[in-house]
Scaffold this active site. Structure first.
Site, mmCIF file in Angstrom:
data_model
loop_
_atom_site.group_PDB
_atom_site.id
_atom_site.type_symbol
_atom_site.label_atom_id
_atom_site.label_comp_id
_atom_site.label_asym_id
_atom_site.label_seq_id
_atom_site.Cartn_x
_atom_site.Cartn_y
_atom_site.Cartn_z
ATOM 1 N N GLY A 167 0.833 -1.195 0.000
ATOM 2 C CA GLY A 167 0.000 0.000 0.000
ATOM 3 C C GLY A 167 0.866 1.242 0.000
ATOM 4 N N HIS A 217 -2.559 7.712 6.817
ATOM 5 C CA HIS A 217 -1.581 8.626 6.206
ATOM 6 C C HIS A 217 -2.260 9.915 5.735
ATOM 7 C CE1 HIS A 217 2.239 6.484 6.126
ATOM 8 N NE2 HIS A 217 1.643 5.379 5.692
ATOM 9 N N HIS A 260 -4.374 1.495 7.638
ATOM 10 C CA HIS A 260 -3.017 2.050 7.697
ATOM 11 C C HIS A 260 -2.847 3.158 6.653
ATOM 12 C CE1 HIS A 260 1.558 1.471 7.922
ATOM 13 N NE2 HIS A 260 1.374 2.209 6.845
ATOM 14 N N GLU A 261 -3.264 2.885 5.413
ATOM 15 C CA GLU A 261 -3.079 3.865 4.342
ATOM 16 C C GLU A 261 -3.944 5.105 4.563
ATOM 17 O OE1 GLU A 261 -0.560 3.583 2.553
ATOM 18 O OE2 GLU A 261 -0.223 1.493 3.081
ATOM 19 N N GLN A 273 2.815 10.180 1.069
ATOM 20 C CA GLN A 273 4.138 9.559 1.223
ATOM 21 C C GLN A 273 5.086 9.940 0.089
ATOM 22 O OE1 GLN A 273 2.340 5.451 2.073
ATOM 23 N NE2 GLN A 273 4.257 5.385 3.224
ATOM 24 N N CYS A 319 5.914 0.016 7.162
ATOM 25 C CA CYS A 319 5.511 1.167 6.365
ATOM 26 C C CYS A 319 6.671 1.570 5.465
ATOM 27 C CB CYS A 319 5.147 2.322 7.305
ATOM 28 S SG CYS A 319 4.666 3.830 6.445
ATOM 29 N N LEU A 320 6.370 1.881 4.215
ATOM 30 C CA LEU A 320 7.440 2.265 3.284
ATOM 31 C C LEU A 320 8.120 3.564 3.717
ATOM 32 C CD1 LEU A 320 5.817 1.372 -0.165
ATOM 33 C CD2 LEU A 320 7.522 0.065 1.129
HETATM 34 ZN ZN ZN Z 1 2.554 3.561 5.728
#
Ligand code: ZN
Length: 179
Positions: free
Chosen positions: A46, A143, A139-140, A51, A97-98
């Site tokens: 995701g 953000h 989670h996404e 981000q 998380c990226l």
């Molecule tokens: Zn994340």
């Protein structure tokens, strides 16, 4: 289409609240391509627009992580202006998380969710999800409100992760300067 740089936490850009998408135009369609390409290149499941520094309420999710692993009939989700209309149960998942590379932490969220959103064709969609998909959606969408999974962890663990991320960022800046 391009692979974008993913912002690393802590970064003030990651803490901003993103704005609703008003119209789905070429810019938004290009953003969807960039998000998908960047997510797959980073081996993520995701990615949210903030981000990559774009503060629009838009996320992509593909819990299979790649085209090869995705069962036929399943498509990567491009989600615009998401809203949770129902949440139930609890599920604890070890999340990553990226924007926090190499780190994981246990987070408890709703185990089952119902969400409405607009798709890339401008159609209103409703999705029900549980398990990893429910985790990824929550989670996404966090953000988009400037919230990262580290905020659910203990202060001690969060501070340890923060130190490692600051070190990582310093190393990357040195590499960039040397390049
Ligand atoms: Zn994340």
């Amino acid at each position: 289409m391009a692979i974008k740089d993913i912002l690393i936490w802590p970064d003030p850009e990651l803490a901003k609240v993103s704005e609703e998408v008003e119209t789905i135009d070429d810019e938004i369609r290009a953003l969807a391509e960039d998000l998908l390409e960047t997510m797959y290149a980073a081996d993520g499941v995701g990615l949210a627009a903030p981000q990559i520094g774009i503060h629009k309420r838009m996320v992509v999710v593909d819990i299979y992580g790649s085209e090869e692993d995705r069962p036929s009939g399943e498509e990567p989700l491009v989600i615009i202006n998401p809203k949770f209309v129902h949440k139930e149960g609890e599920l604890t998942w070890e999340e990553g998380c990226l924007s926090v590379p190499g780190e994981v932490g246990k987070v408890t969220r709703a185990g089952k969710v119902t969400m409405t959103y607009t798709d890339l064709d401008g159609n209103e969609q409703t999705i029900e999800a549980e398990g990893l998909k429910a985790v990824a959606l929550q989670h996404e969408c966090d953000h988009l409100d400037g919230k990262l999974f580290v905020e659910y962890l203990s202060r001690l663990k969060r501070n340890m992760i923060k130190k490692r991320m600051l070190k990582l960022k310093a190393e990357r800046e040195e590499e960039d300067a040397a390049a």
